[in-house]
Design a protein around this motif. Structure first.
Motif, short mmCIF file in Angstrom:
data_model
loop_
_atom_site.label_atom_id
_atom_site.label_comp_id
_atom_site.label_asym_id
_atom_site.label_seq_id
_atom_site.Cartn_x
_atom_site.Cartn_y
_atom_site.Cartn_z
N LEU A 172 -4.51 5.26 6.86
CA LEU A 172 -3.42 4.60 7.57
C LEU A 172 -2.21 4.53 6.66
N ILE A 173 -1.10 5.06 7.15
CA ILE A 173 0.18 4.97 6.44
C ILE A 173 1.06 4.03 7.28
N ARG A 174 1.32 2.86 6.72
CA ARG A 174 2.03 1.81 7.46
C ARG A 174 3.53 2.09 7.55
N LYS A 175 4.18 1.31 8.37
CA LYS A 175 5.59 1.46 8.71
C LYS A 175 6.47 1.59 7.47
N ASN A 176 7.37 2.59 7.54
CA ASN A 176 8.43 2.81 6.55
C ASN A 176 7.91 3.17 5.15
N ALA A 177 6.66 3.64 5.07
CA ALA A 177 6.14 4.09 3.77
C ALA A 177 6.63 5.51 3.51
N TRP A 178 6.64 5.87 2.25
CA TRP A 178 7.06 7.21 1.81
C TRP A 178 5.98 7.75 0.88
N VAL A 182 3.40 3.21 -6.27
CA VAL A 182 2.23 3.64 -7.03
C VAL A 182 2.42 5.06 -7.51
N VAL A 183 1.90 5.36 -8.70
CA VAL A 183 1.96 6.72 -9.24
C VAL A 183 0.69 6.97 -10.04
N GLY A 184 0.38 8.26 -10.23
CA GLY A 184 -0.68 8.65 -11.14
C GLY A 184 -1.97 9.06 -10.46
N ASN A 185 -2.97 9.33 -11.35
CA ASN A 185 -4.30 9.73 -10.92
C ASN A 185 -5.33 9.00 -11.77
N PRO A 186 -5.98 7.99 -11.20
CA PRO A 186 -5.74 7.44 -9.86
C PRO A 186 -4.44 6.64 -9.83
N ALA A 187 -3.86 6.57 -8.64
CA ALA A 187 -2.58 5.88 -8.49
C ALA A 187 -2.70 4.41 -8.86
N LYS A 188 -1.69 3.93 -9.58
CA LYS A 188 -1.63 2.52 -9.98
C LYS A 188 -0.25 1.97 -9.65
N ILE A 189 -0.20 0.68 -9.37
CA ILE A 189 1.08 0.03 -9.07
C ILE A 189 1.93 0.00 -10.33
N ILE A 190 3.18 0.48 -10.21
CA ILE A 190 4.11 0.40 -11.36
C ILE A 190 5.29 -0.53 -11.07
N LYS A 206 -7.36 3.92 -3.63
CA LYS A 206 -7.50 2.53 -3.16
C LYS A 206 -6.27 2.15 -2.36
N ASP A 207 -6.42 1.13 -1.54
CA ASP A 207 -5.30 0.65 -0.73
C ASP A 207 -4.08 0.31 -1.58
N VAL A 208 -2.91 0.61 -1.02
CA VAL A 208 -1.64 0.29 -1.67
C VAL A 208 -1.05 -0.91 -0.93
N PRO A 209 -0.77 -2.02 -1.64
CA PRO A 209 -0.19 -3.20 -0.97
C PRO A 209 1.20 -2.90 -0.41
N VAL A 231 -8.13 4.87 2.78
CA VAL A 231 -6.97 4.26 2.12
C VAL A 231 -5.90 3.88 3.15
N THR A 232 -5.32 2.69 2.94
CA THR A 232 -4.14 2.26 3.67
C THR A 232 -2.99 2.18 2.68
N VAL A 233 -1.88 2.83 3.02
CA VAL A 233 -0.64 2.72 2.24
C VAL A 233 0.21 1.70 2.96
N GLY A 234 0.55 0.60 2.26
CA GLY A 234 1.21 -0.54 2.87
C GLY A 234 2.64 -0.28 3.32
N GLU A 235 3.12 -1.17 4.15
CA GLU A 235 4.47 -1.12 4.69
C GLU A 235 5.51 -1.08 3.57
N ASN A 236 6.49 -0.19 3.73
CA ASN A 236 7.61 0.00 2.80
C ASN A 236 7.21 0.56 1.44
N SER A 237 5.96 0.89 1.23
CA SER A 237 5.50 1.34 -0.08
C SER A 237 5.85 2.80 -0.34
N ILE A 238 5.79 3.16 -1.62
CA ILE A 238 6.09 4.53 -2.06
C ILE A 238 4.91 5.03 -2.89
N VAL A 239 4.45 6.23 -2.55
CA VAL A 239 3.44 6.92 -3.34
C VAL A 239 4.17 8.04 -4.08
N GLY A 240 4.17 7.97 -5.41
CA GLY A 240 4.87 8.95 -6.22
C GLY A 240 4.31 10.35 -6.07
#
Length: 177
Positions: free
Chosen positions: A125-131, A166-174, A158-161, A142-151
């Motif tokens: 699930l890719i939530r509203k306005n995510a990139w 988030v960036v990297g492997n595995p992705a981490k919040i920066i 894992k889910d992105v709040p 995995v759910t990518v949260g609203e307005n979030s960015i995946v580098g």
């Protein structure tokens, strides 16, 4: 959708393979030759089984291994060379941006070697306005949260709040937005 395991050789596999063959024909039609966005959306609407909103823009080539479990909101941009592995479900809410080469994967295989050819599905699930940046991979469940960015180039396990970068492997919040 929730997590489901499909056993290789089961009747479900036969039904899935029939849909895959139909989708392969449509995806081939889509990716060979020139199509304006209106034609792209028309062909993809046949793949997913509902009319995709005209506010969406999808650059070719585009790939899906199943098709009917893709759910698209409005005002979505999907760049070139993306792959949606959607048997388990891939949902993009409104205003989502998907960079070139992104892979959204809703299928995995069991760890048990005796069952390895089965498939386990878990929706993405890719939530509203995510990139989701270029060449990122979003793994099953995995759910990518609203307005979030995946580098770009990130592998999201894992889910992105909401409102996170988030960036990297595995992705981490920066960063929080």
């Amino acid at each position: 959708m929730t997590s489901i395991e499909y056993k290789k050789g089961g009747t479900d596999f036969d039904q899935i393979n029939q849909i895959v063959q139909h989708t392969n024909k449509l995806i081939s039609k889509l990716n060979f030759g020139y199509h304006d966005n209106e034609s792209v959306l028309k062909i993809l609407s046949e793949v997913v089984g509902y009319e995709i909103d005209s506010s969406n823009e999808i650059n070719l080539p585009f790939s899906s291994d199943y098709g009917p479990n893709i759910k698209l909101g409005k005002n979505i941009f999907i760049n070139r060379n993306c792959m949606f592995v959607d048997l388990g479900g891939v949902t993009l809410e409104d205003d989502v941006l998907i960079g070139p080469g992104v892979k959204l994967i809703s299928v995995n295989h069991p760890i048990d070697p005796k069952k390895r050819h089965n498939v386990i599905t878990d929706p993405v699930l890719i939530r509203k306005n995510a990139w989701v940046g270029a060449n990122a991979i979003i793994l099953p469940g995995v759910t990518v949260g609203e307005n979030s960015i995946v580098g770009a180039g990130s592998i999201v396990t894992k889910d992105v709040p909401d409102n996170s970068v988030v960036v990297g492997n595995p992705a981490k919040i920066i960063k929080e937005i």
